[in-house]
Design a protein around this motif. Structure first.
Motif, mmCIF file in Angstrom:
data_model
loop_
_atom_site.group_PDB
_atom_site.id
_atom_site.type_symbol
_atom_site.label_atom_id
_atom_site.label_comp_id
_atom_site.label_asym_id
_atom_site.label_seq_id
_atom_site.Cartn_x
_atom_site.Cartn_y
_atom_site.Cartn_z
ATOM 1 N N LYS A 215 -5.393 -107.167 25.520
ATOM 2 C CA LYS A 215 -5.406 -105.751 25.905
ATOM 3 C C LYS A 215 -6.556 -105.000 25.252
ATOM 4 O O LYS A 215 -7.268 -104.230 25.908
ATOM 5 C CB LYS A 215 -4.070 -105.109 25.535
ATOM 6 C CG LYS A 215 -2.972 -105.327 26.566
ATOM 7 C CD LYS A 215 -1.776 -104.424 26.310
ATOM 8 C CE LYS A 215 -0.782 -104.525 27.455
ATOM 9 N NZ LYS A 215 0.354 -103.621 27.302
ATOM 10 N N LYS A 216 -6.738 -105.217 23.960
ATOM 11 C CA LYS A 216 -7.812 -104.513 23.260
ATOM 12 C C LYS A 216 -9.174 -104.910 23.808
ATOM 13 O O LYS A 216 -10.072 -104.067 23.945
ATOM 14 C CB LYS A 216 -7.742 -104.821 21.757
ATOM 15 C CG LYS A 216 -6.510 -104.283 21.066
ATOM 16 C CD LYS A 216 -6.525 -102.767 21.021
ATOM 17 C CE LYS A 216 -5.313 -102.220 20.279
ATOM 18 N NZ LYS A 216 -5.259 -100.747 20.312
ATOM 19 N N TYR A 217 -9.311 -106.181 24.127
ATOM 20 C CA TYR A 217 -10.572 -106.672 24.688
ATOM 21 C C TYR A 217 -10.848 -106.013 26.041
ATOM 22 O O TYR A 217 -11.964 -105.543 26.321
ATOM 23 C CB TYR A 217 -10.485 -108.188 24.819
ATOM 24 C CG TYR A 217 -11.778 -108.885 25.199
ATOM 25 C CD1 TYR A 217 -12.996 -108.211 25.172
ATOM 26 C CD2 TYR A 217 -11.772 -110.218 25.583
ATOM 27 C CE1 TYR A 217 -14.166 -108.851 25.507
ATOM 28 C CE2 TYR A 217 -12.942 -110.869 25.934
ATOM 29 C CZ TYR A 217 -14.139 -110.184 25.897
ATOM 30 O OH TYR A 217 -15.308 -110.807 26.249
ATOM 31 N N VAL A 218 -9.826 -105.955 26.881
ATOM 32 C CA VAL A 218 -9.989 -105.329 28.203
ATOM 33 C C VAL A 218 -10.349 -103.859 28.043
ATOM 34 O O VAL A 218 -11.232 -103.335 28.737
ATOM 35 C CB VAL A 218 -8.698 -105.487 29.029
ATOM 36 C CG1 VAL A 218 -8.789 -104.676 30.318
ATOM 37 C CG2 VAL A 218 -8.448 -106.951 29.361
ATOM 38 N N GLU A 219 -9.677 -103.187 27.125
ATOM 39 C CA GLU A 219 -9.978 -101.757 26.900
ATOM 40 C C GLU A 219 -11.423 -101.574 26.470
ATOM 41 O O GLU A 219 -12.115 -100.666 26.947
ATOM 42 C CB GLU A 219 -9.038 -101.195 25.831
ATOM 43 C CG GLU A 219 -7.681 -100.780 26.361
ATOM 44 C CD GLU A 219 -6.883 -100.019 25.323
ATOM 45 O OE1 GLU A 219 -7.487 -99.274 24.528
ATOM 46 O OE2 GLU A 219 -5.656 -100.174 25.294
ATOM 47 N N ARG A 220 -11.892 -102.432 25.575
ATOM 48 C CA ARG A 220 -13.268 -102.292 25.090
ATOM 49 C C ARG A 220 -14.272 -102.491 26.217
ATOM 50 O O ARG A 220 -15.239 -101.725 26.350
ATOM 51 C CB ARG A 220 -13.512 -103.300 23.968
ATOM 52 C CG ARG A 220 -14.866 -103.131 23.300
ATOM 53 C CD ARG A 220 -15.022 -103.977 22.074
ATOM 54 N NE ARG A 220 -15.211 -105.374 22.406
ATOM 55 C CZ ARG A 220 -14.346 -106.339 22.160
ATOM 56 N NH1 ARG A 220 -13.194 -106.041 21.583
ATOM 57 N NH2 ARG A 220 -14.592 -107.588 22.481
ATOM 58 N N VAL A 221 -14.039 -103.514 27.045
ATOM 59 C CA VAL A 221 -14.947 -103.749 28.179
ATOM 60 C C VAL A 221 -14.909 -102.576 29.148
ATOM 61 O O VAL A 221 -15.960 -102.108 29.621
ATOM 62 C CB VAL A 221 -14.546 -105.061 28.896
ATOM 63 C CG1 VAL A 221 -15.333 -105.228 30.186
ATOM 64 C CG2 VAL A 221 -14.769 -106.246 27.981
ATOM 65 N N LEU A 222 -13.718 -102.069 29.429
ATOM 66 C CA LEU A 222 -13.596 -100.933 30.335
ATOM 67 C C LEU A 222 -14.358 -99.725 29.807
ATOM 68 O O LEU A 222 -15.091 -99.055 30.544
ATOM 69 C CB LEU A 222 -12.120 -100.583 30.522
ATOM 70 C CG LEU A 222 -11.425 -101.099 31.785
ATOM 71 C CD1 LEU A 222 -9.960 -100.742 31.763
ATOM 72 C CD2 LEU A 222 -12.080 -100.546 33.033
ATOM 73 N N ARG A 223 -14.186 -99.449 28.534
ATOM 74 C CA ARG A 223 -14.860 -98.283 27.946
ATOM 75 C C ARG A 223 -16.377 -98.428 28.028
ATOM 76 O O ARG A 223 -17.087 -97.475 28.365
ATOM 77 C CB ARG A 223 -14.430 -98.099 26.484
ATOM 78 C CG ARG A 223 -12.977 -97.657 26.318
ATOM 79 C CD ARG A 223 -12.544 -97.743 24.860
ATOM 80 N NE ARG A 223 -11.131 -97.475 24.701
ATOM 81 C CZ ARG A 223 -10.605 -96.291 24.435
ATOM 82 N NH1 ARG A 223 -11.404 -95.249 24.294
ATOM 83 N NH2 ARG A 223 -9.302 -96.133 24.292
ATOM 84 N N ASN A 224 -16.871 -99.615 27.715
ATOM 85 C CA ASN A 224 -18.321 -99.828 27.773
ATOM 86 C C ASN A 224 -18.855 -99.691 29.197
ATOM 87 O O ASN A 224 -19.928 -99.116 29.421
ATOM 88 C CB ASN A 224 -18.663 -101.211 27.215
ATOM 89 C CG ASN A 224 -18.405 -101.314 25.723
ATOM 90 O OD1 ASN A 224 -18.392 -100.299 25.019
ATOM 91 N ND2 ASN A 224 -18.168 -102.517 25.231
ATOM 92 N N LYS A 225 -18.102 -100.226 30.158
ATOM 93 C CA LYS A 225 -18.542 -100.133 31.552
ATOM 94 C C LYS A 225 -18.502 -98.678 32.038
ATOM 95 O O LYS A 225 -19.361 -98.255 32.815
ATOM 96 C CB LYS A 225 -17.646 -100.996 32.445
ATOM 97 C CG LYS A 225 -17.791 -102.491 32.210
ATOM 98 C CD LYS A 225 -19.178 -102.985 32.588
ATOM 99 C CE LYS A 225 -19.330 -104.464 32.373
ATOM 100 N NZ LYS A 225 -20.711 -104.928 32.655
ATOM 101 N N ILE A 226 -17.513 -97.946 31.600
ATOM 102 C CA ILE A 226 -17.424 -96.534 32.009
ATOM 103 C C ILE A 226 -18.589 -95.751 31.414
ATOM 104 O O ILE A 226 -19.226 -94.937 32.092
ATOM 105 C CB ILE A 226 -16.075 -95.939 31.572
ATOM 106 C CG1 ILE A 226 -14.920 -96.618 32.315
ATOM 107 C CG2 ILE A 226 -16.039 -94.444 31.837
ATOM 108 C CD1 ILE A 226 -13.555 -96.317 31.734
#
Length: 1449
Positions: free
Chosen positions: A396-407
């Motif tokens: 979950k934390k990994y997905v959140e980090r990728v999402l934030r960077n992509k946003i």
């Protein structure tokens, strides 16, 4: 009796079909037995029938089932023994099989042999399986019969390949193949495999599917490899068999190489397969993935897999129509078509894979993360991330980090998210709780783009999901609103507002949750309360009133309770709610509806409802000036939005105009009479009122009657028979009046233009010599009078700033000049009235607890400026009213960022004691200027505008925007941009400070969005560039005339400082504008282009539609030209920051060197100082600029060596108050700043250098070794400076960053020395000897810290000693690695201080061994002369003995 057959989990649908055939057949058999008196037993003298009967099987004719008289296992055992012991064995087997072949020539008999037998034995006696096998299957279980029977079956099977299904529903080929499934033992597996594969090659397509999918249940493990190879060949020949073949391959144990080949073949055909086949194909691909190739496979799969390619256009269009309608409540039956089912199955396969295979989920996330281009991202990426987030808790934390960077990078934008919900709403609906959890997490971010993405998740979840999910969305938003976090509350309210607009009917179902927020109003700001009441009012009053009558009743009840409350806060909340609700009832819907004009106005019922509500507010607030003023301001804002129905506007206009005239306007001839403490005069009139036939504002008499006539609080009511008229309401009431007139007359203010130039009843405000003799009460009265006058003028400017006639423009400029003059007078009064609290000017709830902390402010002043004790009590009469607004010493000097304000206090203290009070502390007590006021900036600073009319042509007056007025406007605009555009993290509110205070005085500003404010400022860029260039020319000319000396001959110091402040404010505004993070959002890109085009066109008129990089480059060059005229260090820092902001938006790196060059130029410049100040440079600003220089320079090591080797050397040889000639900013006072930054940047630089490996090229080793030699030399130079500069901050920086440098040396340099030791012995020796001297000094510094018992220093000693011990062990390991262990020798060091004196302690008495470096060196050099390693061991040994003995301390 018939019993069900128990199948394995892996048995496929064909087996289930067979069982169904059996169960459908068995009742038929029973019925036959009941209908016939006798059973027809097969009677024959053949060996086959006799042996079966002897063993326990009775064959039946017709449709009757064969009977099994014994247990199945007993039958097989008996038959096996009978055959084995038969005299003619093995010939008997051929006869038996021949009899079987003859018997099954009859189709009914063959069918009976393929169907299960009937059990005659009791269930209790049965020891075998709970179901009966068929005769053929029982015979196949006998090893000596199996090969012959298999041969017979395969010879018999082709007869039925092309026949239709029998009337009884039996499929004979499937029945035959099913006999081969789950055999206990296969005698000849290879032969069976060959036969099946031959059969598959000739069978029709539908049977090929059945035969292939039966293979895992027929074959043994030993045959998997051969079958896999043949199936892969078949796959290349016949693509129609792709699905069954891949389905089987996932169940076989195959060689990974073969699986990889098949996977590549399948992925090559991925775009050509149908949607029905996709789930099986994806399952095979994911099943065959290994840890080594997972990332590669997933990356290719992600590129080739575009689900929109498989979905029929009709389905996609249907989804698009749902998006437009926004009203879908549930999934209807026609949506559940086969395509959507396949999509659901497809995602189920992916869910299963990512849930149970960690390598797949991580590889998929990495594949998405490594995609850099915005255009390469697909809808599928977002959906996959959501699925992984919902199924795999570990990532979950990994997905959140990728999402934030992509946003942040703009890869995931609103359109992509909208398409994802539009196309795959059924898939996403199943993971709705996880999507809401993700949205909640994103809303906790500090980045506005991430918060916006989180709010979009809520919005689309509400629009696309069912009623239950909608309820969850509203519940989550309500939780955010009640959390108390300001950013969360604002975002959640905005989402609620948008949902109400988009889907009102669905939101009405959840109105009860929204109403619950009314219990949490105490923690909400006025702006948030307005939004909440707007949401509730929209739910209650917009269309379909009958469906929301309960909401209306609740709202009326709550607002009446609040209005009648005796607690001021709740009364003010009630006013906000009542005005908001009245605005919704009286809304002008002509623009949004297609009704005719006659039907768009309010009905009589609505008109009555609005008027009664407003009259209720008026009656409840008339006893409180603050409540009345808030009512006027709220109503004015409502009118300003322009959506009030004409009927309501007309009613308001009639009442307001008369009431204002009666309350505040008097005839000039009706001079006030009374016993006033000051002579009343009509001042600040702009026309000739010699005939006394004009009007005037009755200010002083009103204020006197309120303050002097009664000693009580101004909030108390007067006698019941006297109408309360408070001067506090003058400015708010006028704002309401002018907006009402402006709205009714399409922007014309002719009806009230007399209020622009009319005089005010005041007294002589200039204190002169009487200031010292006035009482505190008289001083307070004069201060209040000036505050009210200033607020009147500010509202007048707000009203008339956009009038186009030259005469009106001239009068507005004159009023602006009056404001600046009055502020100067006010400062004099405030300086002698330290505990004065001004009348309120902003009436939001946040002003209730604004009580300026005069005592704290004054004591702080005394601590800062203790020398001028007698004047300091006057100097800080300011009331600190905001947690993030600090005082400054000169009203004409600007206030930059909060970090700069303390320096400004120091810079201008004592320069002019008479103006030492800063009005910035009182900004909340001034009326807010509208953003439209800044159109005044279009008036030139140098060009003179002549305003005349036909009436006054003889007395033409020259009016222009002077520097003080320009500074006044720029200061206000700068504060607005800081409040509106600066990210919250950059202006974090200190602990225990009220979060709402920073928004006081900006309520009108917050009625607009950040985009609207930026658009307005971009329109002002051209005049601001004009002013910037004019000020630049002013300082250029000044420098030419006086060589830049502030107190040069003929220089006006005050004018110089005002111009310098204007310069800094302009740069600050430019920086706030271009640093706005909203430019990264696609919808705001045009604003960035517009702003950059303005700057670019200042150099040359460029072509339209230039590329962004070209615009950024030209803008950078334009702004860089101002570096030559920068008047102060603060301006220099803002210019650097502005250029860095421009540079951040560009991908080019060529301008990075220009930043470094400019920063160095500013560091090498001699900056002017004030009259009584040591330095005009703040330490934090110098720290920032020096850090920028080292971060942007090409070689950090060379820059540090230059400053430490040249600049510090010059400083040491200079006088006590001198500075470095090369770097004039480097003085003894600022040395600690330079030292700390150099140490930090040196550590940061070497930490970022890769350690390298032995496999690297020799040239790379040499370059890195040379780099480390330079770094260690710089480190040694810096460490040795503590012998000269031994102040506590310098030693602290040395301990802190010295340890970090040694750690970096251990991690990055020692591996390099391991494999460079032999080839570069001299270089390694030199490096270690230099480093040894530095670490020895660090050892002495530890002793110095302990002997002085300085806690701040000693807390770093243990960690430093531990690091030095690690270095000893690491050096020893390096020597062992290079076969030089005997060269390592360990000794003890004495504890010494910085001067080299021995420190005597109990430990040192116990330690008798002293270090003898020279002897050690000679011994080492004698021990290893033959291979030349003695010098190295000498250096290493000195190093080791140095560090190791810090332990003995």
């Amino acid at each position: 009796m018939v019993s069900k057959r128990r199948l394995s989990k892996l048995e496929d649908k064909e087996s289930l079909t067979e069982d169904a055939s059996k169960t459908s057949k068995q009742p038929l058999s029973k019925k036959t037995k009941k209908s016939h008196v006798h059973n027809e037993v097969e009677e024959n003298d053949s060996v086959f029938i006799k042996l079966l009967k002897t063993s326990g099987v009775i064959l039946k004719t017709g449709e009757s089932q064969n009977q099994l008289t014994v247990d199945q296992i007993v039958f097989q055992k008996k038959l096996f023994q009978t055959l084995r012991k038969h005299p003619s064995y093995p010939k008997i087997i051929e006869e038996f099989v021949s009899g079987l072949e003859s018997y099954i020539e009859d189709q009914d008999s063959f069918r009976n042999c393929l169907l299960s037998c009937e059990r005659l034995q009791d269930e209790e006696a049965s020891m075998g399986a709970s179901y009966s096998k068929s005769l053929i299957k029982l015979l196949l279980g006998i090893d000596i019969l199996q090969p012959a029977i298999i041969k017979t079956l395969f010879e018999k099977l082709p007869e039925f390949l092309f026949e239709n299904v029998n009337s009884d529903g039996l499929n004979v080929p499937r029945l035959i193949i099913s006999q081969l499934k789950w055999l206990d033992r296969i005698v000849d597996g290879k032969d069976l495999t060959t036969k099946i594969m031959q059969l598959i090659s000739i069978a029709p397509l539908h049977l090929q599917h059945d035969f292939i999918t039966s293979l895992p249940e027929i074959l043994g493990d030993s045959q998997h490899a051969d079958v896999g190879k043949e199936l892969s060949d078949l796959l290349m020949e016949n693509t129609s068999l792709t699905v069954p073949i891949l389905d089987v391959l996932t169940s076989l144990r195959l060689d990974p190489k073969l699986l990889s080949q098949i996977r590549q073949l399948v992925m090559g055909k991925l775009l050509s397969v149908s949607l029905d086949d996709l789930p099986v194909i994806i399952k095979f691909i994911l099943h065959s993935v290994t840890a080594t190739d997972a990332f590669e496979v997933i990356s290719v799969l992600r590129e080739k897999l575009d689900l929109q390619h498989f979905i029929l256009p009709s389905l996609f269009q249907a989804s698009q129509s749902k998006l437009k309608n926004k009203g879908r409540q549930s999934s209807s039956g026609n949506q559940e078509n086969s395509n959507q089912d396949c999509v659901t199955l497809f995602f189920d396969v992916i869910k299963s894979a990512v849930r149970y295979e960690k390598i797949i989920s991580e590889a998929w996330i990495k594949a998405i993360e490594s995609t850099a281009s915005e255009s390469e991202h697909k809808i599928f990426d977002l959906v996959i991330l959501f699925i992984i987030y919902s199924t795999n808790t570990q990532t979950k934390k990994y997905v959140e980090r990728v999402l934030r960077n992509k946003i942040r990078s703009g890869c995931f934008e609103e359109q992509l998210l909208q398409s994802a919900f539009c196309t795959h709403y059924l898939v996403l609906k199943d993971i709705c709780p996880s999507i809401l959890s993700l949205a909640q997490s994103l809303l906790h971010s500090l980045d506005q783009s991430i918060i916006s993405f989180g709010s979009l998740l809520y919005k689309y979840a509400f629009n696309f999901f069912d009623t239950y999910c909608q309820q969850e969305v509203v519940g989550a938003l309500v939780t955010h609103i009640c959390s108390g976090n300001e950013a969360e509350v604002d975002t959640a309210l905005d989402v609620l507002l948008e949902l109400v607009v988009l889907n009102l009917s669905a939101m009405r179902l959840n109105a009860v949750f929204v109403k619950g927020i009314l219990d949490y109003l105490d923690n909400m700001s006025p702006r948030q309360i307005r939004k909440l009441y707007y949401v509730l009012s929209t739910l209650a009053f917009s269309k379909q009133h009958e469906a929301s009558s309960h909401i209306q009743d609740d709202l009326h009840l709550v607002i009446r309770k609040q209005l009648s409350s005796t607690i001021v806060r709740y009364k003010l909340i009630g006013i906000i709610g009542a005005v908001t609700m009245a605005g919704m009832i009286a809304a002008d819907r002509s623009r949004s509806s297609g009704l005719t004009q006659g039907r768009t106005d309010m009905s009589n019922e609505q008109h009555t409802q609005v008027t009664s509500l407003l009259q209720l507010v008026h009656s409840c607030s008339k006893q409180s000036p603050q409540a009345s003023a808030l009512y006027y301001d709220e109503f004015a804002t409502l009118i300003q939005r322009g959506n009030l129905a004409p009927k309501a506007l007309e009613w308001v206009g009639q009442t307001i105009f008369n009431d204002f005239q009666d309350a505040f306007v008097v005839d000039l001839c009706a001079f006030p009479e009374g016993d006033y403490p000051f002579p009343v005069k009509a001042l600040y009139g702009l026309e000739d009122y010699s005939s006394l036939d004009g009007i005037a504002i009755n200010l002083l008499p009103l204020l006197y009657s309120q303050d002097f006539a009664k000693d009580g609080d101004r909030m108390t009511s007067q006698e019941s028979d006297q109408k309360l008229v408070s001067p506090l309401c003058l400015a708010p009431y006028f704002r309401l009046l002018r907006l009402c007139v402006e709205r009714q007359h399409n922007g014309s203010l002719e009806e009230i233009d007399g209020l622009l130039d009319c005089p005010i009843f005041l007294t002589d405000l200039e204190p002169g010599e009487r200031l010292a003799s006035m009482s505190v009460k008289e001083n307070s009265f004069m201060c209040s009078l000036i505050f009210l006058t200033l607020n009147w003028f500010r509202e007048v400017i707000n009203a008339f700033c956009q009038q186009t006639s030259p005469e009106m423009k001239g009068k507005v400029l004159t009023r602006l000049k009056h404001i600046v003059e009055l502020q100067g007078i006010l400062e004099k009064y405030l300086a002698v009235t330290p505990y004065y609290v001004p009348p309120l000017a902003n009436f939001d709830l946040e002003t209730l607890d604004v009580t300026p902390a005069t005592t704290a402010a004054i004591s702080a002043k005394i601590r800062k400026q203790g020398k001028i004790g007698g004047r300091k009590r006057k100097a800080d009469g300011s009331k600190t009213s905001s947690s993030d607004t600090l005082s400054k010493e000169d009203s004409s000097e600007c206030v930059p960022t909060p970090s700069d304000r303390s320096q400004l206090e120091k810079e201008f203290k004592g320069r002019e004691e008479k103006t030492s009070v800063s009005l910035q502390n009182y900004y909340v007590f001034f009326r807010e200027l509208d953003i439209e006021v800044f159109c005044i900036l279009h008036c030139g600073l140098v060009t003179k505008f002549i305003f005349d009319t036909e009436m006054y042509t003889e007395a033409t007056e020259v009016v222009q925007l002077q520097p003080p007025e320009l500074l006044f406007l720029l200061e206000d605009l700068s504060q607005k941009l800081e409040n509106m555009l600066t990210p919250p993290v950059a202006r974090r509110i200190p602990f225990l400070k009220s979060k709402g205070h920073r928004n006081i005085g900006f309520s009108h500003l917050h009625q607009s969005s950040a985009q609207q404010i930026v658009h307005s400022v971009v329109q002002l860029l051209t005049p601001m560039c004009n002013h910037l260039e004019n000020i630049h020319n002013y300082f250029q000319c000044l420098a030419a005339e006086n060589q830049g000396v502030v107190d040069g001959p003929g220089m006006k110091v005050e004018e110089y400082h005002i111009m310098s402040s204007c310069y800094q404010r302009l740069l600050q505004i430019f920086h706030a504008l271009f640093a706005w993070n909203g430019f990264f959002q696609p919808q705001n890109r045009h604003l960035l282009y517009s702003a950059l085009e303005v700057l670019t066109n200042r150099l040359k008129q460029g072509e339209p539609d230039q590329a962004l990089e070209e615009l950024l480059s030209q803008s950078f060059n334009y702004l860089q030209n101002f570096s030559h005229s920068i008047p102060s260090f603060q301006c220099a820092l803002y210019l650097i920051r502005l250029l860095m902001v421009i540079l951040e938006k560009s991908t080019a790196t060529k301008n990075k060197e220009k930043i470094a060059s400019l920063a160095k130029q500013f560091l090498c410049r001699v900056w002017p100082t004030g009259e009584k100040e040591k330095s005009s440079i703040a330490t934090d600003q110098l720290h920032t600029l020096f850090s920028i220089y080292l971060e942007h320079t090409d070689s950090v090591l060379k820059a540090i060596e230059e400053i430490a080797g040249v600049g510090v050397t010059e400083l040491i040889s200079s006088p006590k108050d001198g500075s470095s000639s090369t770097f004039p900013t480097l003085t003894r006072h600022t040395f600690v700043i330079f030292f700390r930054v150099m140490m930090a940047e040196l550590e940061k630089t070497v930490k970022g250098l890769q350690a390298g490996t032995a496999a690297d090229l020799q040239q790379i080793h040499e370059e890195k070794l040379l780099y480390w030699n330079m770094a260690v030399r710089d480190f040694s130079i810096l460490i040795n400076l503590i012998k000269v500069f031994d102040s506590r901050p310098v030693l602290h920086a040395c301990l802190k960053y010295g340890r970090l440098f040694v750690e970096a040396f251990l991690k990055q340099c020692m591996p390099l020395l391991d494999f460079s030791f032999r080839k570069h012995r001299e270089d390694v020796l030199s490096l270690l000897e230099t480093f040894q001297l530095s670490t020895r000094l660090l050892h002495h510094l530890c002793g110095h810290s302990k002997i002085h018992q300085d806690v701040k220093l000693t807390k770093h000693v243990p960690l430093l000693k531990k690091t030095l011990e690690l270095l000893v062990c690491r050096v020893k390991a390096m020597l062992i690695f290079n076969n030089c262990r005997e060269a390592f020798w360990l000794g003890n060091l004495k504890n010494r201080d910085l001067q080299g004196e021995e420190i005597l302690s109990q430990n040192s008495q116990d330690s008798t061994a002293e270090e003898s470096e020279d002897n050690t060196a000679s011994q080492a050099s004698k021990s290893k002369t033959e291979d030349g390693e003695d010098e190295v061991s000498d250096g290493e040994k000195e190093q080791d003995s140095d560090e190791s003995d810090e332990d003995s301390d």
